[in-house]
Design a protein around this motif. Structure first.
Motif, PDB file in Angstrom:
ATOM      1  N   PRO A 112      29.767  27.921  79.128  1.00 43.08           N
ATOM      2  CA  PRO A 112      30.306  26.995  78.119  1.00 43.08           C
ATOM      3  C   PRO A 112      31.446  27.675  77.370  1.00 43.08           C
ATOM      4  CG  PRO A 112      27.909  27.083  78.012  1.00 43.08           C
ATOM      5  CD  PRO A 112      28.351  28.160  78.956  1.00 43.08           C
ATOM      6  N   ARG A 113      32.628  27.142  77.495  1.00 35.92           N
ATOM      7  CA  ARG A 113      33.821  27.776  76.923  1.00 35.92           C
ATOM      8  C   ARG A 113      34.114  27.302  75.507  1.00 35.92           C
ATOM      9  NH1 ARG A 113      34.795  31.996  79.990  1.00 35.92           N
ATOM     10  NH2 ARG A 113      36.854  32.045  79.137  1.00 35.92           N
ATOM     11  N   VAL A 114      33.529  26.163  75.136  1.00 37.58           N
ATOM     12  CA  VAL A 114      33.825  25.582  73.835  1.00 37.58           C
ATOM     13  C   VAL A 114      32.520  25.085  73.232  1.00 37.58           C
ATOM     14  CG1 VAL A 114      35.186  23.858  72.585  1.00 37.58           C
ATOM     15  CG2 VAL A 114      36.062  24.786  74.737  1.00 37.58           C
ATOM     16  N   LEU A 148      38.623  22.342  79.508  1.00 40.64           N
ATOM     17  CA  LEU A 148      37.679  23.429  79.270  1.00 40.64           C
ATOM     18  C   LEU A 148      36.254  22.942  79.072  1.00 40.64           C
ATOM     19  CD1 LEU A 148      39.547  25.858  76.861  1.00 40.64           C
ATOM     20  CD2 LEU A 148      39.298  25.983  79.329  1.00 40.64           C
ATOM     21  N   ALA A 149      36.090  21.764  78.496  1.00 42.75           N
ATOM     22  CA  ALA A 149      34.730  21.299  78.197  1.00 42.75           C
ATOM     23  C   ALA A 149      34.732  19.803  77.960  1.00 42.75           C
ATOM     24  CB  ALA A 149      34.199  22.000  76.951  1.00 42.75           C
ATOM     25  N   PRO A 166      31.168  11.989  75.873  1.00 40.30           N
ATOM     26  CA  PRO A 166      31.603  13.355  75.544  1.00 40.30           C
ATOM     27  C   PRO A 166      33.041  13.370  75.039  1.00 40.30           C
ATOM     28  CG  PRO A 166      31.169  13.124  77.908  1.00 40.30           C
ATOM     29  CD  PRO A 166      30.907  11.797  77.288  1.00 40.30           C
ATOM     30  N   VAL A 167      33.349  14.407  74.284  1.00 38.07           N
ATOM     31  CA  VAL A 167      34.695  14.618  73.750  1.00 38.07           C
ATOM     32  C   VAL A 167      35.356  15.689  74.620  1.00 38.07           C
ATOM     33  CG1 VAL A 167      36.056  15.333  71.740  1.00 38.07           C
ATOM     34  CG2 VAL A 167      33.924  14.024  71.417  1.00 38.07           C
ATOM     35  N   ALA A 168      36.365  15.300  75.376  1.00 39.03           N
ATOM     36  CA  ALA A 168      37.060  16.237  76.260  1.00 39.03           C
ATOM     37  C   ALA A 168      37.853  17.238  75.423  1.00 39.03           C
ATOM     38  CB  ALA A 168      38.001  15.485  77.197  1.00 39.03           C
ATOM     39  N   PHE A 169      37.809  18.512  75.836  1.00 34.68           N
ATOM     40  CA  PHE A 169      38.585  19.559  75.175  1.00 34.68           C
ATOM     41  C   PHE A 169      39.549  20.147  76.195  1.00 34.68           C
ATOM     42  CE2 PHE A 169      39.924  23.488  73.414  1.00 34.68           C
ATOM     43  CZ  PHE A 169      39.822  23.355  72.042  1.00 34.68           C
ATOM     44  N   TRP A 170      40.836  19.852  76.014  1.00 28.06           N
ATOM     45  CA  TRP A 170      41.906  20.306  76.896  1.00 28.06           C
ATOM     46  C   TRP A 170      42.682  21.426  76.231  1.00 28.06           C
ATOM     47  CZ3 TRP A 170      42.803  18.288  81.716  1.00 28.06           C
ATOM     48  CH2 TRP A 170      42.153  17.089  82.020  1.00 28.06           C
TER      49      TRP A 170
END
Length: 122
Positions: free
Chosen positions: A9-11, A62-63, A73-77
């Motif tokens: 898990p990166r974030v 990333l997550a 889910p909330v995408a984290f770019w």
């Protein structure tokens, strides 16, 4: 093709960030983050309505952050060049008092998202 890095898990979110994301989701619908490392707030994560910020081959997913009480889910770019600098860290999305960028959805709340980091494996 876009890369997704899921081996670790990166974030992650602080509880305060999760509370704010729930409020923003109620007001704006599905959400996403993008962190460019460019101008404005430097490397601050920017929160947008999902799909409003265009991602492409120069971005890394990333997550997909799961937030309790949020349906999707909330995408984290992150920009690929920024990821190369931060690839050895776990990113922690937090919230602090103060005004950040006017482009990010939390700006009118008097708070801003902030990245804290921790070395992977530390």
């Amino acid at each position: 093709m876009r890369d997704t890095y899921e081996e670790t898990p990166r974030v992650e979110l602080t509880p305060e960030a999760a509370v704010l994301l729930r409020r923003l989701r109620e007001a704006h619908g599905p959400l996403m983050f993008h962190q460019s490392g460019g101008c404005c707030d430097g490397s601050a994560p920017m929160c947008y309505p999902a799909g409003e910020f265009r991602t492409g081959a120069s971005d890394v997913l990333l997550a997909e952050l799961v937030v309790e009480g949020v349906a999707e889910p909330v995408a984290f770019w992150m920009s690929r060049s920024q990821y190369e600098v931060w690839s050895h860290t776990r990113l922690i999305v937090d919230v602090v008092a103060g005004r950040g960028s006017g482009f990010s959805l939390e700006a009118p709340e008097g708070v801003r998202f902030l990245i804290r980091s921790r070395l992977v494996g530390a």
